[in-house]
Design an enzyme around this catalytic site. Sequence first.
Site, PDB file in Angstrom:
ATOM      1  N   TYR A  68       0.855  -1.194   0.000  1.00 57.73           N
ATOM      2  CA  TYR A  68       0.000   0.000   0.000  1.00 57.73           C
ATOM      3  C   TYR A  68       0.885   1.237   0.000  1.00 57.73           C
ATOM      4  O   TYR A  68       2.062   1.165   0.385  1.00 57.73           O
ATOM      5  CB  TYR A  68      -0.929   0.013   1.230  1.00 57.73           C
ATOM      6  CG  TYR A  68      -0.213   0.084   2.558  1.00 57.73           C
ATOM      7  CD1 TYR A  68       0.118   1.312   3.149  1.00 57.73           C
ATOM      8  CD2 TYR A  68       0.153  -1.078   3.245  1.00 57.73           C
ATOM      9  CE1 TYR A  68       0.789   1.376   4.374  1.00 57.73           C
ATOM     10  CE2 TYR A  68       0.817  -1.029   4.468  1.00 57.73           C
ATOM     11  CZ  TYR A  68       1.133   0.208   5.022  1.00 57.73           C
ATOM     12  OH  TYR A  68       1.787   0.264   6.223  1.00 57.73           O
ATOM     13  N   THR A  80       5.171  -1.831   6.966  1.00 59.40           N
ATOM     14  CA  THR A  80       5.589  -2.574   5.780  1.00 59.40           C
ATOM     15  C   THR A  80       5.750  -1.690   4.540  1.00 59.40           C
ATOM     16  O   THR A  80       6.471  -2.070   3.621  1.00 59.40           O
ATOM     17  CB  THR A  80       4.589  -3.684   5.461  1.00 59.40           C
ATOM     18  OG1 THR A  80       3.283  -3.095   5.376  1.00 59.40           O
ATOM     19  CG2 THR A  80       4.603  -4.743   6.546  1.00 59.40           C
ATOM     20  N   HIS A 108      -1.571  -5.772  18.748  1.00 56.56           N
ATOM     21  CA  HIS A 108      -3.039  -5.723  18.690  1.00 56.56           C
ATOM     22  C   HIS A 108      -3.707  -7.030  19.154  1.00 56.56           C
ATOM     23  O   HIS A 108      -4.623  -7.531  18.506  1.00 56.56           O
ATOM     24  CB  HIS A 108      -3.506  -5.368  17.275  1.00 56.56           C
ATOM     25  CG  HIS A 108      -2.676  -4.298  16.599  1.00 56.56           C
ATOM     26  ND1 HIS A 108      -1.999  -3.319  17.301  1.00 56.56           N
ATOM     27  CD2 HIS A 108      -2.394  -4.064  15.286  1.00 56.56           C
ATOM     28  CE1 HIS A 108      -1.352  -2.530  16.438  1.00 56.56           C
ATOM     29  NE2 HIS A 108      -1.572  -2.969  15.223  1.00 56.56           N
ATOM     30  N   ASP A 153      -1.528   3.682  17.283  1.00 56.26           N
ATOM     31  CA  ASP A 153      -1.425   3.210  15.894  1.00 56.26           C
ATOM     32  C   ASP A 153      -1.555   4.352  14.880  1.00 56.26           C
ATOM     33  O   ASP A 153      -1.780   4.102  13.692  1.00 56.26           O
ATOM     34  CB  ASP A 153      -2.433   2.098  15.577  1.00 56.26           C
ATOM     35  CG  ASP A 153      -2.098   1.392  14.270  1.00 56.26           C
ATOM     36  OD1 ASP A 153      -0.897   1.257  13.958  1.00 56.26           O
ATOM     37  OD2 ASP A 153      -3.025   0.997  13.528  1.00 56.26           O
TER      38      ASP A 153
HETATM   39  O1  LIG Z   1      -0.065  -0.321  11.707  1.00 60.73           O
HETATM   40  C1  LIG Z   1      -0.494  -1.398  12.089  1.00 60.73           C
HETATM   41  O2  LIG Z   1      -0.213  -1.824  13.192  1.00 60.73           O
HETATM   42  C2  LIG Z   1      -1.325  -2.177  11.245  1.00 60.73           C
HETATM   43  C3  LIG Z   1      -1.269  -2.282   9.907  1.00 60.73           C
HETATM   44  C4  LIG Z   1      -0.154  -1.821   9.071  1.00 60.73           C
HETATM   45  C5  LIG Z   1       1.121  -2.436   9.405  1.00 60.73           C
HETATM   46  O3  LIG Z   1       1.317  -3.000  10.439  1.00 60.73           O
HETATM   47  C6  LIG Z   1       2.256  -2.371   8.449  1.00 60.73           C
HETATM   48  O4  LIG Z   1       2.076  -1.943   7.299  1.00 60.73           O
HETATM   49  O5  LIG Z   1       3.351  -2.770   8.842  1.00 60.73           O
HETATM   50  C7  LIG Z   1      -2.379  -2.947   9.229  1.00 60.73           C
HETATM   51  O6  LIG Z   1      -3.091  -3.739   9.892  1.00 60.73           O
HETATM   52  O7  LIG Z   1      -2.605  -2.676   8.045  1.00 60.73           O
END
Ligand SMILES: O=C(O)/C=C(\CC(=O)C(=O)O)C(=O)O
Length: 311
Positions: free
Chosen positions: A49, A77, A181, A257
């Site tokens: 994303y 990520t 979470h 978050d």
């Molecule tokens: O930010 C968070 O904790 C949750 C995220 C994004 C994420 O973890 C990441 O992109 O590394 C999600 O559930 O999309």
Amino acid sequence: MKFDVTPGWLPFYANPSKPQVVLPAGAVDAHCHVFGPGEQFPYAPERKYTPCDASKEQLFALRDHLGFSRNVIVQATCHGKDNRALVDALESSNGLARGVATVSSDISEEELQAMHKAGVRGVRFNFVKRLVDFTPKEELLKVANKIAPLGWHIVVYFEAQDLPELWDFFTGLPTTVVVDHMGRPDVAKPVDGEEFSLFVKLMEEHPNIWSKLSCPERLSKTGPKALDGEQNAYTDVVPFARRLMQKFPDRVLFGTDWPHPNLKDHMPDDGLLVDYIVQIASTEKEQQQILVDNPMRLYWPEEVGVTLKGE
Ligand SMILES: O=C(O)/C=C(\CC(=O)C(=O)O)C(=O)O
């Protein structure tokens, strides 16, 4: 480089309210992110994303507005294993932010030491399939064995249905393990049901496993949403978080978050999200544990007289 955000991306809430709850002195927002700015810190080519930029200045302003004192910034990520935005934020924080990075198994001792100096205290292993491509467990174990001597811990992100398959890997890790979470329970299922009981068992049997009680806005199915002054938001998530708070008061953390990547339904008012904390930590003692004592032990141990393994 210019980046176009993922279609339908919800920007974080502009002008969040001032929380009604006054947080204890020294409260730590133990899960938040910085994104870019993409022009300065490009998003990773392998990302799933593209978020809107969310800068360190905006994060630190939010920290002050909400009444937090410190941040734990977690590599998301969309930045892959390029931790430059994270490290830059840590270095600009006057010691008020620590970080969790994502690294590959060929990382050198020098690179790890440089990150430690900047304030990194952990690595994140992400198992959420919509966010990352698969990494072999042997690679992750190599990372675990490299970071363990620094006294770092491992943050794991996964979904509840995958816990049985990941159990042996998690329980074999050589460090403190922090679960993002609450292991993403399906809150439409009973809190005493099979799925969440397995997570509780994981923490019961393994005293090195901690949990963030964060992200009610992501887990909730019935709300009410943290919008329009709602003081009792996300009541369907409360029993799950409350269970962990009561059973494991010295192994739980909370984070906003912010900037809430990938939410599809609504963007919470962060002030109301802070007010949510009193639903899960209802006494002053619990608020002190989840917001100050626990995160300080894990991220600023030198300030509270705890010695990290390896230091
Ligand atoms: O930010 C968070 O904790 C949750 C995220 C994004 C994420 O973890 C990441 O992109 O590394 C999600 O559930 O999309």
